[in-house]
Design a protein around this motif. Sequence first.
Motif, PDB file in Angstrom:
ATOM      1  N   THR A  30       0.802  -1.341   0.037  1.00  0.00           N
ATOM      2  CA  THR A  30       0.047  -0.107   0.081  1.00  0.00           C
ATOM      3  C   THR A  30       0.953   1.231   0.017  1.00  0.00           C
ATOM      4  O   THR A  30       0.559   2.265  -0.784  1.00  0.00           O
ATOM      5  N   LEU A  31       2.042   1.146   0.894  1.00  0.00           N
ATOM      6  CA  LEU A  31       2.643   2.555   0.918  1.00  0.00           C
ATOM      7  C   LEU A  31       3.411   2.706  -0.706  1.00  0.00           C
ATOM      8  O   LEU A  31       3.439   3.783  -1.033  1.00  0.00           O
ATOM      9  N   ALA A  32       3.934   1.383  -1.169  1.00  0.00           N
ATOM     10  CA  ALA A  32       4.410   1.611  -2.601  1.00  0.00           C
ATOM     11  C   ALA A  32       3.603   1.967  -3.607  1.00  0.00           C
ATOM     12  O   ALA A  32       3.972   2.725  -4.533  1.00  0.00           O
ATOM     13  N   CYS A  33       2.341   1.373  -3.562  1.00  0.00           N
ATOM     14  CA  CYS A  33       1.598   1.679  -4.764  1.00  0.00           C
ATOM     15  C   CYS A  33       0.404   2.683  -4.371  1.00  0.00           C
ATOM     16  O   CYS A  33      -0.329   3.038  -5.182  1.00  0.00           O
ATOM     17  N   GLY A  34      -0.153   2.868  -3.228  1.00  0.00           N
ATOM     18  CA  GLY A  34      -1.072   3.937  -2.958  1.00  0.00           C
ATOM     19  C   GLY A  34      -2.493   3.626  -2.629  1.00  0.00           C
ATOM     20  O   GLY A  34      -3.308   4.026  -2.078  1.00  0.00           O
ATOM     21  N   ALA A  63      -3.400  -3.181  -3.176  1.00  0.00           N
ATOM     22  CA  ALA A  63      -2.410  -3.966  -2.599  1.00  0.00           C
ATOM     23  C   ALA A  63      -2.880  -5.418  -1.880  1.00  0.00           C
ATOM     24  O   ALA A  63      -2.026  -6.343  -2.289  1.00  0.00           O
ATOM     25  N   GLU A  64      -4.070  -5.755  -1.542  1.00  0.00           N
ATOM     26  CA  GLU A  64      -4.500  -6.737  -1.092  1.00  0.00           C
ATOM     27  C   GLU A  64      -4.627  -7.762  -2.113  1.00  0.00           C
ATOM     28  O   GLU A  64      -4.419  -8.808  -2.159  1.00  0.00           O
ATOM     29  N   ASP A  65      -5.163  -7.309  -3.403  1.00  0.00           N
ATOM     30  CA  ASP A  65      -5.282  -8.152  -4.369  1.00  0.00           C
ATOM     31  C   ASP A  65      -3.948  -8.670  -4.861  1.00  0.00           C
ATOM     32  O   ASP A  65      -3.930  -9.967  -5.333  1.00  0.00           O
ATOM     33  N   ALA A  66      -3.015  -7.621  -4.949  1.00  0.00           N
ATOM     34  CA  ALA A  66      -1.585  -7.924  -5.560  1.00  0.00           C
ATOM     35  C   ALA A  66      -0.942  -9.198  -4.418  1.00  0.00           C
ATOM     36  O   ALA A  66      -0.416 -10.041  -4.939  1.00  0.00           O
ATOM     37  N   VAL A  67      -1.142  -8.875  -3.447  1.00  0.00           N
ATOM     38  CA  VAL A  67      -0.206  -9.762  -2.498  1.00  0.00           C
ATOM     39  C   VAL A  67      -1.031 -11.226  -2.412  1.00  0.00           C
ATOM     40  O   VAL A  67      -0.207 -12.082  -2.475  1.00  0.00           O
ATOM     41  N   ALA A  98       4.433  -8.529  -5.166  1.00  0.00           N
ATOM     42  CA  ALA A  98       3.205  -7.957  -5.292  1.00  0.00           C
ATOM     43  C   ALA A  98       3.412  -6.569  -5.639  1.00  0.00           C
ATOM     44  O   ALA A  98       2.460  -6.003  -6.311  1.00  0.00           O
ATOM     45  N   MET A  99       4.392  -6.053  -5.303  1.00  0.00           N
ATOM     46  CA  MET A  99       4.692  -4.644  -5.623  1.00  0.00           C
ATOM     47  C   MET A  99       4.756  -4.624  -7.314  1.00  0.00           C
ATOM     48  O   MET A  99       4.309  -3.735  -7.896  1.00  0.00           O
ATOM     49  N   ASN A 100       5.420  -5.254  -8.035  1.00  0.00           N
ATOM     50  CA  ASN A 100       5.717  -5.561  -9.271  1.00  0.00           C
ATOM     51  C   ASN A 100       3.999  -5.645  -9.708  1.00  0.00           C
ATOM     52  O   ASN A 100       3.872  -4.997 -10.970  1.00  0.00           O
ATOM     53  N   LEU A 101       3.282  -6.588  -9.388  1.00  0.00           N
ATOM     54  CA  LEU A 101       2.019  -6.925  -9.920  1.00  0.00           C
ATOM     55  C   LEU A 101       1.216  -5.577  -9.765  1.00  0.00           C
ATOM     56  O   LEU A 101       0.262  -5.226 -10.735  1.00  0.00           O
ATOM     57  N   VAL A 113       5.942   9.230  -0.785  1.00  0.00           N
ATOM     58  CA  VAL A 113       6.510   7.913  -1.104  1.00  0.00           C
ATOM     59  C   VAL A 113       6.212   7.968  -2.727  1.00  0.00           C
ATOM     60  O   VAL A 113       7.037   7.483  -3.388  1.00  0.00           O
ATOM     61  N   ARG A 114       4.897   8.275  -2.898  1.00  0.00           N
ATOM     62  CA  ARG A 114       4.524   7.808  -4.405  1.00  0.00           C
ATOM     63  C   ARG A 114       5.203   8.686  -5.469  1.00  0.00           C
ATOM     64  O   ARG A 114       5.210   8.521  -6.367  1.00  0.00           O
TER      65      ARG A 114
END
Lengths: 177, 490
Positions: free
Chosen positions: A40-44, A49-53, A81-84, A121-122
């Motif tokens: 969440t911190l990395a992608c906002g 984030a939950e879907d990606a994780v 997950a960050m990449n996704l 961060v974004r």
Amino acid sequence: MQTCRHPCASLCRNEGASLDEASIQRFLTGDYARVVAAVTLACGSQASAEDAVQEALRRAWERGQRGEALDSPTAWIAVVAMNLAKSGLRRKLAERRALDRLAPRAGSDLSEDTMEVMAAVRKLPRREREAIVLHYWLDMPIEDIGKQLGVTSGAVKNSLFRARRSLEKALTEEVGT
Amino acid sequence: MTRDPATRLRNAGAEIASRVGRSPSFDEVIEGAPQAPKRAPLVTAGLAFAALAIGAILFAGLTGSFRGEGPRNRTAPKPLRATVIKGATVLPSGSGYAGNVPVTITNDSTTVSYEVTMMSCAAINADGRVLFWFRTRVLAFVRPGATQRVVPNVPFSSDQPVRPSGFRCHVFAAHPRDPHPPIRSPQPPNPDNPIAPGFLPTDTGFWDTSHGLVAGRIDCQTCADKTSGAIAITSDGGRSWHVVLTTANPAHVTVARGTSSAWVWAGGERLRSADFGATWQRLHIGGVIPESFINASDGWGFFPVPGSGGYGSGAAVIARTTDGGRTWTGAGSPCPSRWFPGPGQPSISFVTAADGLVDCHWEVGAGMFSNDAVYVTRDGGTSWTLLAMHIVPSGPHLGQPPAGADMSMSPGGSIALSGGRAGTYRTSDGGAVWTYLPRISSPDVFDVEGFSWASPTTVFATRIGGLPPAILRSTDAGLTWHVVLLLPGD
């Protein structure tokens, strides 16, 4: 846990990290929230984030089923997950955003300070954003971050230095205005 | 308020983490069941679904006759029955127990084949009480008819300190599959690809001159099926084939001549068959690549160790098994450390428990050219002697990278063939002098490999590059070759 049968002992040290059902359940009840927060911190977006994780976790499980071991499952899942969250799952994430617009999630009202940090961060370049979240939030050693991101430790240190400087500047400006 | 960005980042992370609601369950993440619902009404629906699913599993386990189906479509029962064979392996592991449960699956349908992808089992104690449940992915192809059975070893592990005294299993997920009826290939060849659209054979394995397997990759740009590897079986010396297994990655095969055993390596998957390729069991052996077996138990393979410098910088460890590939131990290696970690390399071929050859390949220069060397052992791999350097001394392919190179010894051990992008070579003195075979190594045919000796004189191979892909056979120990089956490709 499966016993290690590799003839090469150096590749066995993480055999316990090949993800079986029990270790995934441990991750879900343990590190899940921390890794979602990192993405969440990395992608906002927390929903994205939950879907990606969850997608990263599914991929980690599939690797485990193929007999592959992961050096550091939590770090691997966070980076994948960050990449996704950035490059993949676009359609799904678009759907998620549309749903969010229709029915804003209760409890998404984060504190002003957290919103400021997330916005700062974004604005960082992707590599710096990933490095600073992995290091300062997930407490990953610099060497491990380098391995997961496929760069040298020196490059990670450099990213961290630049990210810290940019964040400091951005957050000071935010406070000052 | 602190100005330190690291501290503020940690505070922000902690706040976000505290807002993450209920973690999804294993089923929701892994089984493709509904994703963790984010809104209250959906949460109720999701929990109801999960409760129904768990109820269905419990009911099935207790009755012992669950007719398997995946979580998405439980309403259509399938005629699959699972029976646990006595003699499951149960060994202490950590604070609990781990092992394998052998299961037979019976398909009551006379027309439909099924691919079983997941088994669910209950471990029970001496009183018949359920100790714990486990569910494991398996890969088993069950052909039509009640007599067609598969026996996957269903692995389990548990932290519970109670040793299970028995198991009850059922098929949890299975999908109907095309039974792949045998397709005869007329001569001249059928313009339709007789094995699969875009099938490119890369490996053969023959138990005798009639019965064998071919393995390869499916490279079909226009197909809906994204499967990229297949194993087909023949019982008429290669004239007709039918697919027995499809894999997610290009497949390679090794058989033990004179037995009914075969081993497949396909990407991350390692599989073993003990019934002429009809059914397959997954081997959990990590990265070991099976290469050569002299009987159903004794075999050799190698274990690629990736290097830090990318392709070509790795090494390999020769691995030995004495239990049919279930467990492997490392053995000595004569090759230079810079082996190609890739399909079929290095090539290892044993004819007895003592006598074997290894053909090493390594990179020269900037990755464009390659060298090779042949080593022999007379003591099962404890010591190796260099027999020949550069078996590619001349010819039009000198300096080609030996991508996919393959070497195999005849049952007698004196004759061996080695092939790949650098041409095909033959030795008749046990590996010291190698002769270029121009008839199958012409400039039009630049890659023949997948050698498999069905008898001291009959050997099969696959033609990969140049002319259309084909399965080849020689009946004079590799001197002359004939096309058994042409594969027109995609």
